[in-house]
Write a protein that holds these residues in place. Structure first.
Motif, PDB file in Angstrom:
ATOM      1  N   GLU A 290       0.825  -1.196   0.000  1.00  0.00           N
ATOM      2  CA  GLU A 290       0.000   0.000   0.000  1.00  0.00           C
ATOM      3  C   GLU A 290       0.869   1.260   0.000  1.00  0.00           C
ATOM      4  OE1 GLU A 290      -2.379  -0.468   3.488  1.00  0.00           O
ATOM      5  OE2 GLU A 290      -3.844  -1.725   2.486  1.00  0.00           O
TER       6      GLU A 290
ATOM      7  N   ASP B  78      -9.415  -0.749 -11.247  1.00  0.00           N
ATOM      8  CA  ASP B  78      -7.972  -0.969 -11.347  1.00  0.00           C
ATOM      9  C   ASP B  78      -7.766  -2.303 -12.058  1.00  0.00           C
ATOM     10  OD1 ASP B  78      -5.279  -1.406 -11.023  1.00  0.00           O
ATOM     11  OD2 ASP B  78      -5.376  -1.703  -8.860  1.00  0.00           O
TER      12      ASP B  78
ATOM     13  N   ASN C  98     -10.622  -4.796  -4.028  1.00  0.00           N
ATOM     14  CA  ASN C  98      -9.509  -3.928  -4.409  1.00  0.00           C
ATOM     15  C   ASN C  98      -9.597  -3.435  -5.850  1.00  0.00           C
ATOM     16  OD1 ASN C  98      -8.423  -4.235  -1.883  1.00  0.00           O
ATOM     17  ND2 ASN C  98      -6.927  -5.780  -2.479  1.00  0.00           N
TER      18      ASN C  98
ATOM     19  N   LEU D 265      -5.727   4.282  -6.466  1.00  0.00           N
ATOM     20  CA  LEU D 265      -4.287   4.066  -6.557  1.00  0.00           C
ATOM     21  C   LEU D 265      -3.507   5.368  -6.461  1.00  0.00           C
ATOM     22  CD1 LEU D 265      -4.101   1.526  -9.520  1.00  0.00           C
ATOM     23  CD2 LEU D 265      -4.177   1.028  -7.080  1.00  0.00           C
ATOM     24  N   SER D 266      -2.318   5.247  -5.890  1.00  0.00           N
ATOM     25  CA  SER D 266      -1.376   6.358  -5.977  1.00  0.00           C
ATOM     26  C   SER D 266      -0.888   6.434  -7.417  1.00  0.00           C
ATOM     27  CB  SER D 266      -0.183   6.122  -5.042  1.00  0.00           C
ATOM     28  OG  SER D 266       0.550   4.979  -5.478  1.00  0.00           O
ATOM     29  N   SER D 267      -0.487   7.612  -7.860  1.00  0.00           N
ATOM     30  CA  SER D 267      -0.047   7.763  -9.250  1.00  0.00           C
ATOM     31  C   SER D 267       1.241   8.564  -9.321  1.00  0.00           C
ATOM     32  CB  SER D 267      -1.140   8.438 -10.081  1.00  0.00           C
ATOM     33  OG  SER D 267      -2.275   7.627 -10.164  1.00  0.00           O
TER      34      SER D 267
ATOM     35  N   GLN E 264       1.724   1.124  -9.386  1.00  0.00           N
ATOM     36  CA  GLN E 264       0.854   1.971  -8.588  1.00  0.00           C
ATOM     37  C   GLN E 264       0.290   1.158  -7.421  1.00  0.00           C
ATOM     38  OE1 GLN E 264      -2.039   3.519 -11.321  1.00  0.00           O
ATOM     39  NE2 GLN E 264      -0.553   4.776 -12.402  1.00  0.00           N
ATOM     40  N   GLN E 265       0.128   1.811  -6.277  1.00  0.00           N
ATOM     41  CA  GLN E 265      -0.305   1.113  -5.065  1.00  0.00           C
ATOM     42  C   GLN E 265      -1.568   1.740  -4.499  1.00  0.00           C
ATOM     43  OE1 GLN E 265       3.267   1.636  -2.732  1.00  0.00           O
ATOM     44  NE2 GLN E 265       4.006  -0.406  -3.251  1.00  0.00           N
ATOM     45  N   PRO E 266      -2.429   0.926  -3.875  1.00  0.00           N
ATOM     46  CA  PRO E 266      -3.629   1.479  -3.239  1.00  0.00           C
ATOM     47  C   PRO E 266      -3.254   2.456  -2.120  1.00  0.00           C
ATOM     48  CG  PRO E 266      -3.765  -0.913  -3.420  1.00  0.00           C
ATOM     49  CD  PRO E 266      -2.361  -0.538  -3.758  1.00  0.00           C
TER      50      PRO E 266
END
Length: 397
Positions: free
Chosen positions: A6, A147, A337, A342-344, A353-355
């Protein structure tokens, strides 16, 4: 999903949180421009005042509850029939049960980030032994655009990777995941939750078999189901069938358990046309409920309808395998999920990219509660009923 996968954002104050939420919205606007989409990309939030290892509804975290999902629902309706007098469909009934703390497969969300922050720093009530002021709080942002990584992973769990192509046409289109409480898809899944457990399992088994058949058809370059389903809905005289996919679908529709599901649906929608799209059952949906009371209005409440995961999966050779409770929870979390935000980071690929997860350190909870109270986000605002208002009054004396 563990913290190592994450994008953790530490929140130390109300202003810090507001700044971080603002950055999320700027990121979403940038994504929309990249997609050339005119659809609105919304953000929804789930606040948890305890550090649970997942974002599963309590129904799915408890194996016994999950096995008796239909009994929980029907027993509650039987004992309090007058409570449901204004409900218009099975989703309304599920939402009302969730409101009264019965475990359902609905996951509480809010469109107001301050409400989510309140839930993340909220004190535990007198019915729990846990002192949540000694535990970090968390906030999980979701969106109505999927996603592709967890979607692909969810399909790959049963070696259904070829079906992924059937979902690509909805990239940039939020209608697949953002639903009205009156939509046919939500009525189908709400009714499936009420169906007798054996019948529900038979329907899910057959849906899984449909995915398996479609996966073999979609091994070719084209996608077939999207075209075929459009022909089915439009009652085309010459449906674009391939590899007897229509025959597989018609068999699913003729099953006695499927007919019982249609019967349950028609109690609410008398003119419902018996043409379920099995792919709709695979993904989560975000549903805006009817405003049945002041609490939902104040909390800007929404629900995620968490999809059903069949008890039986498939191995690579196509043989069936019975899934245990832990595997069902894991697969359900992967489906949830699909709608995590997501992060960008600049120039990052989708795989990197991660949640996003906001973490509120436990030592900051009390000060953030005070800040929220100064902004009018108080216990009596979140829970505008006499008992909570009385509890808030007592704090001043």
């Amino acid at each position: 999903m563990s913290d190592t996968t994450e994008a953790i954002e530490q929140v130390t104050s109300l202003s810090d949180y507001i700044n971080k939420v603002g950055k999320l919205h700027l990121t979403q606007e940038r994504k929309l421009k990249q997609l050339n989409s005119e659809k609105q990309m919304n953000i929804y939030y789930r606040g948890q005042n305890q550090n649970f290892p997942n974002t599963l509804p309590s129904l799915i975290r408890n194996e016994n509850y999950l096995k008796n999902e239909d009994k929980l629902i029907n027993d509650f309706i039987t004992k309090y029939p007058e409570l449901f007098g204004n409900c218009q469909n099975n989703f309304d009934r599920l939402a009302l049960m969730q409101h009264h703390q019965l475990p359902t497969r609905l996951l509480d969300l809010t469109s107001n980030p301050l409400v989510a922050l309140y839930f993340a720093v909220e004190r535990s009530d007198g019915n729990t032994n846990k002192n949540t002021d000694l535990i970090d709080g968390k906030i999980f942002p979701f969106t109505n655009f999927y996603d592709q990584v967890p979607l692909y992973q969810s399909l790959a769990n049963d070696h259904f990777e070829n079906i992924f192509s059937e979902f690509t046409s909805i990239k940039g289109n939020n209608r697949q995941f953002l639903k009205s409480p009156f939509s046919d898809e939500i009525e189908i899944e709400s009714s499936l939750a009420r169906l007798n457990g054996d019948d529900r399992n038979l329907v899910l088994n057959e849906v899984n078999d449909f995915y398996k058949t479609l996966n073999s058809v979609d091994a070719k370059p084209q996608t077939y189901w999207s075209n075929l389903y459009a022909d089915i809905v439009n009652s085309s005289e010459n449906p674009r069938d391939q590899n007897n996919l229509l025959e597989t679908y018609e068999f699913f529709n003729k099953m006695s358990s499927t007919k019982r599901l249609y019967h349950e649906i028609k109690k609410d929608i008398g003119d419902f046309e018996a043409k379920i799209n099995p792919l709709e059952l695979f993904v989560p949906k975000i549903v805006t409920p009817r405003i049945i009371d002041q609490r939902i209005k104040n909390q800007r409440g929404l629900f995620m309808f968490v999809p059903f995961v069949d008890n039986n999966g498939f191995r690579e050779d196509g043989s069936s395998v019975l899934l245990d409770s832990n595997e069902i929870q894991k697969r359900t979390q992967t489906r949830i999920n699909i709608l995590r935000l997501l992060s960008s980071p600049e120039n990052s690929s989708p795989e990197n990219q991660q949640p996003v997860t906001f973490v509120i350190p436990y030592e900051k909870k009390e000060s953030i509660r005070a800040e929220l109270e100064s902004m009018g986000i108080t216990e009596s605002f979140i829970y505008p009923d006499p008992s909570h208002i009385a509890h808030e009054i007592l704090k001043y004396y």
